[in-house]
Design a protein around this motif. Structure first.
Motif, mmCIF file in Angstrom:
data_model
loop_
_atom_site.group_PDB
_atom_site.id
_atom_site.type_symbol
_atom_site.label_atom_id
_atom_site.label_comp_id
_atom_site.label_asym_id
_atom_site.label_seq_id
_atom_site.Cartn_x
_atom_site.Cartn_y
_atom_site.Cartn_z
ATOM 1 N N CYS A 77 0.902 -1.143 0.065
ATOM 2 C CA CYS A 77 0.109 0.024 -0.165
ATOM 3 C C CYS A 77 0.914 1.292 0.021
ATOM 4 O O CYS A 77 1.950 1.236 0.444
ATOM 5 N N MET A 136 -0.073 4.330 0.819
ATOM 6 C CA MET A 136 -0.471 5.318 1.888
ATOM 7 C C MET A 136 0.272 5.750 2.916
ATOM 8 O O MET A 136 0.106 6.664 3.676
ATOM 9 N N GLY A 137 1.067 4.731 3.505
ATOM 10 C CA GLY A 137 2.081 5.059 4.430
ATOM 11 C C GLY A 137 1.683 5.448 5.757
ATOM 12 O O GLY A 137 2.530 5.838 6.726
ATOM 13 N N CYS A 138 0.552 4.947 6.299
ATOM 14 C CA CYS A 138 -0.100 5.141 7.678
ATOM 15 C C CYS A 138 1.172 4.585 8.641
ATOM 16 O O CYS A 138 1.533 3.432 8.482
ATOM 17 N N CYS A 165 1.053 0.777 10.284
ATOM 18 C CA CYS A 165 0.275 -0.201 9.586
ATOM 19 C C CYS A 165 1.564 -0.846 8.550
ATOM 20 O O CYS A 165 2.311 -0.621 8.104
ATOM 21 N N THR A 208 2.292 -1.207 4.558
ATOM 22 C CA THR A 208 2.798 -0.076 3.945
ATOM 23 C C THR A 208 4.242 -0.256 3.897
ATOM 24 O O THR A 208 4.856 0.615 3.192
ATOM 25 N N GLY A 251 -3.672 -2.757 1.490
ATOM 26 C CA GLY A 251 -4.141 -1.904 0.408
ATOM 27 C C GLY A 251 -5.303 -1.001 0.785
ATOM 28 O O GLY A 251 -6.077 -1.291 1.583
ATOM 29 N N CYS A 297 -8.631 5.027 3.842
ATOM 30 C CA CYS A 297 -8.051 6.219 4.811
ATOM 31 C C CYS A 297 -8.626 7.738 4.491
ATOM 32 O O CYS A 297 -8.123 8.413 5.073
HETATM 33 S S1 SF4 Z 1 -3.838 1.415 7.103
HETATM 34 FE FE1 SF4 Z 1 -4.783 0.765 4.880
HETATM 35 S S2 SF4 Z 1 -4.285 2.685 3.763
HETATM 36 FE FE2 SF4 Z 1 -2.863 2.736 5.939
HETATM 37 S S3 SF4 Z 1 -1.220 2.009 4.845
HETATM 38 FE FE3 SF4 Z 1 -2.256 0.371 5.742
HETATM 39 S S4 SF4 Z 1 -3.382 -0.679 4.220
HETATM 40 FE FE4 SF4 Z 1 -2.580 1.212 3.497
#
Ligand code: SF4
Length: 349
Positions: A111, A113-115, A118, A121, A162, A196
């Motif tokens: 993914c 998005m880089g949270c 998580c 990512t 994802g 997100c």
């Molecule tokens: S929490 Fe969801 S959107 Fe954020 S990095 Fe993880 S998979 Fe991606």
């Protein structure tokens, strides 16, 4: 490489059969075999032999292969690791509830998005999943649960690795496909998509006439604290995300839920709960609080029970509907990405 026939919509399947000279009713027959989990065209005995041969020359059935399965101690959570044709690995999780089995599936490998909390990512986005690879996760799990359970997947949650709205076209096609009465006939009301907060896509989805449940990962009540844990917050403000959620509710009539992962000392204070209460005031929504699992080597820790309860109480006093998400199988790596990381680590040792 041959194309995966599970990528195809019912209309596309009918066209494929038409192109090889078959009447349209063969489309329903083929779909029936595919969604019962048949893995070989040869076994589709009510299709003419020459048709089966032509299909086999051009297509394959499914590219998702189960490589590992872990069941929680109380058997209410099963986590699967799946191998894709290009050696990428994804994971999906079955949760057993009284009302039926729910599958949480992945929509991307990795993914972007880089949270910061998580695991999925860590290596960024590797690639989008094809439609057939999402369908393949459902069929793989149905086959594994098998006849014995007689309770195939009836609820689907797009909350694995994802960002579903970052793979928008494939995800929308997948959702329409599994909703079709000739495939899995899963009600839109039994589908939840977690985002997100990609604001333009949330608005686009609201206009799709597809009343699924939208779950928005908020995790912070203001821009400053959200930016610290979610890079997407630099692109869309908390206000814009909440406005898009309101638009979704107005268009679909479906109550939106906000996901809020509690991390000790980061976002679990009473003042943050109060701010969240003010932000969502007068919006008929729902907040799901999720005490995170502490992951070895990760910078965040699970909030102590007393802080979790105070946070919940404070939101309730602000008139917000709150649930605390069931905590899924810690012992099998319940958090997104944990099982995959454990498996990959074993391979690398
Ligand atoms: S929490 Fe969801 S959107 Fe954020 S990095 Fe993880 S998979 Fe991606």
């Amino acid at each position: 490489m041959k194309q995966d026939i599970l990528d195809k919509s019912p209309e596309e399947i009918t066209d494929i059969l038409k192109q090889i000279g078959e009447p349209s009713f063969r489309g329903k027959q083929l779909l029936n075999w595919l969604y019962r989990g048949t893995k070989s065209f040869e076994d589709m005995t009510n299709l003419p032999k020459h048709t089966r041969i032509k299909l086999k020359e051009r297509y394959m059935i499914g590219r998702v292969k189960q490589i590992k399965k872990m069941t929680s101690d109380n058997s209410d959570t099963i986590k699967y690791l799946c191998l894709l044709h290009d050696s990428n690995i994804i994971e999906c999780v079955v949760m057993r509830y009284d009302y039926g089995n729910t599958l949480c599936l992945s929509t991307q490998v990795g993914c972007r998005m880089g949270c910061s909390f998580c695991e999925s990512t860590r290596q960024g986005l590797i690639r989008n999943l094809e439609v057939g690879e999402m369908v393949g996760q459902v069929l793989m799990v149905n086959a594994d649960l098998g006849e014995a359970e007689k309770r195939n997947i009836r609820n689907v949650v797009l909350m694995g690795s994802g960002e579903p709205l970052d793979n928008y076209d494939n995800v929308v096609k997948f959702l329409n496909l599994i909703h079709d009465p000739n495939t899995l006939n899963i009600s839109f009301r039994n589908i939840t998509l977690s985002t997100c907060g990609l604001v333009p896509r949330m608005r686009e989805l609201a206009d799709m006439d597809m009343p699924i449940t939208l779950a928005v990962s908020l995790h912070a009540p203001n821009d400053e604290s959200r930016r610290r844990i979610m890079p997407v917050a630099s692109a869309y403000s908390v206000r814009e995300v909440v406005e898009a959620a309101k638009y979704y509710f107005e268009r679909t009539g479906r109550r939106v839920s906000f996901e809020y992962s509690l991390m000790e000392g980061v976002n679990d204070g009473v003042e943050q709960a109060e701010e969240l209460g003010r932000l969502l005031e007068d919006f008929p929504c729902h907040v799901n609080i999720i005490p995170i699992n502490t992951i070895e080597g990760a910078p965040y820790r699970r909030s102590p029970e007393v802080r979790i309860q105070l946070f919940e109480k404070s939101l309730r006093s602000a008139g917000i509907q709150v649930t605390r998400r069931r905590e899924l199988g810690h012992e099998i790596g319940g958090a997104c990405g944990q099982l995959k990381r454990g498996y990959v680590d074993t391979l690398q040792r």
